[in-house]
Design an enzyme around this catalytic site. Structure first.
Site, PDB file in Angstrom:
ATOM      1  N   ASP A  21       0.853  -1.196   0.000  1.00 14.96           N
ATOM      2  CA  ASP A  21       0.000   0.000   0.000  1.00 14.96           C
ATOM      3  C   ASP A  21       0.884   1.239   0.000  1.00 14.96           C
ATOM      4  OD1 ASP A  21      -2.610   1.322   0.183  1.00 14.96           O
ATOM      5  OD2 ASP A  21      -1.926   1.961   2.157  1.00 14.96           O
ATOM      6  N   GLU A  65       0.757   5.751   0.507  1.00 13.61           N
ATOM      7  CA  GLU A  65       0.046   7.002   0.787  1.00 13.61           C
ATOM      8  C   GLU A  65       0.694   8.078  -0.066  1.00 13.61           C
ATOM      9  OE1 GLU A  65      -2.671   7.043   2.415  1.00 13.61           O
ATOM     10  OE2 GLU A  65      -2.503   5.030   3.254  1.00 13.61           O
ATOM     11  N   GLU A  85      -6.223  18.282   2.021  1.00 14.94           N
ATOM     12  CA  GLU A  85      -7.103  17.137   1.770  1.00 14.94           C
ATOM     13  C   GLU A  85      -6.364  15.816   1.979  1.00 14.94           C
ATOM     14  OE1 GLU A  85      -8.487  20.715  -0.326  1.00 14.94           O
ATOM     15  OE2 GLU A  85      -6.562  19.625  -0.278  1.00 14.94           O
ATOM     16  N   HIS A 140      -4.305  10.880   5.774  1.00 19.12           N
ATOM     17  CA  HIS A 140      -3.254  10.062   6.396  1.00 19.12           C
ATOM     18  C   HIS A 140      -2.501  10.739   7.539  1.00 19.12           C
ATOM     19  CE1 HIS A 140      -0.697  12.470   3.832  1.00 19.12           C
ATOM     20  NE2 HIS A 140      -1.137  11.882   2.725  1.00 19.12           N
ATOM     21  N   HIS A 190      -5.561   6.537   7.390  1.00 17.19           N
ATOM     22  CA  HIS A 190      -4.871   5.615   6.493  1.00 17.19           C
ATOM     23  C   HIS A 190      -3.389   5.583   6.853  1.00 17.19           C
ATOM     24  CE1 HIS A 190      -7.971   5.520   3.002  1.00 17.19           C
ATOM     25  NE2 HIS A 190      -8.574   5.804   4.143  1.00 17.19           N
ATOM     26  N   ASP A 203      -2.438  -0.622   6.718  1.00 17.09           N
ATOM     27  CA  ASP A 203      -3.381  -1.022   5.678  1.00 17.09           C
ATOM     28  C   ASP A 203      -2.901  -2.276   4.949  1.00 17.09           C
ATOM     29  OD1 ASP A 203      -4.810   1.139   6.454  1.00 17.09           O
ATOM     30  OD2 ASP A 203      -4.684   2.235   4.558  1.00 17.09           O
TER      31      ASP A 203
END
Length: 231
Positions: free
Chosen positions: A7, A9, A52, A57, A150, A155
């Site tokens: 994963d 970010e 945003e 995260h 997140h 994750d």
């Protein structure tokens, strides 16, 4: 079979608009079992973090300022994933970011054929149902209570559990050998197992009287008795 659950970010949605990776997390599986080996790296995106993305995260400019840039960690990341299949939720998103970062430092891209998309698996398996990671955790009873925001490594760990459920449960290939579970690098795999005759037949459970009654019953039926026919 080695697989890497992965994963990322990012600072946004589009690397073509200047968005960058800020975190990579990955979990190693061997024969669908976690080995305990992980990869985790925060990355300085060399740009400001949009609000945003920060709200998703929680990785801000102050935290990321002293982290390494992608070019300095790229080879270590590639060494960890090796040539293994990548298990990713919404793979097209993460792959386009990884390939944009690799291209920027003149490293070969990762072909999409290396990515197994758990989002697509979930949508095929449960059409019309929510297929977010949180929704799949709820469906399979995976504890995601620690997921306030997140995070790439968390994750990946959650996705590893979800992936095992999506492909048939925590023992998808019936590899129930406890030695193999504790040592995933063992050479024996579930596919090595084959049914074999018992070395010592089980003792009969019929009493002598029951056996005699059964023989008498067959004789009474005559030649039509199914026990006298060879399949």
């Amino acid at each position: 079979m080695r697989e890497i659950v992965l994963d990322t970010e990012t600072t946004g949605f589009e690397p073509s608009e200047g968005d960058r990776i800020v975190e990579i997390g990955a979990v190693e599986l061997f024969n669908h079992l976690p080995t305990g080996k992980t990869y985790h790296q925060y990355i300085n995106p060399e740009r400001m973090m949009p609000k945003e993305a920060f709200d998703v995260h929680g990785l801000g400019d102050d935290f990321l300022r002293d982290k390494p840039v992608f070019r300095s960690i790229a080879q270590a990341f590639l060494d960890f994933i090796g040539d293994s299949q990548l298990i990713i939720h919404n793979a097209s998103f993460d792959m386009k970011f990884l390939n944009a970062e690799l291209a920027a430092v003149n490293l070969p891209s990762l072909p999409m054929t290396r990515a197994t998309d758990t989002l697509m698996i979930a949508r095929r398996k449960f059409p019309g149902s929510p297929a977010t990671l949180d929704a799949l955790c709820r469906r399979f009873g995976v504890d995601n209570s620690g997921r306030e925001k997140h995070g790439a490594l968390l994750d990946s760990e959650l996705l590893a559990e979800v992936y095992l459920e999506l492909v048939g449960g925590r023992q998808p290939d019936f590899g129930l050998n406890p030695t193999q579970q504790s040592n995933p690098t063992a050479t024996q795999t579930a596919s090595d197992w084959r049914p074999r005759p018992r070395p010592i037949p089980l003792p009969p459970r019929l009493t002598e009287a029951e056996s005699a009654a059964h023989i008498a019953f067959i004789e009474k039926i005559g030649a039509a008795a199914i026990w006298k026919k060879r399949l």
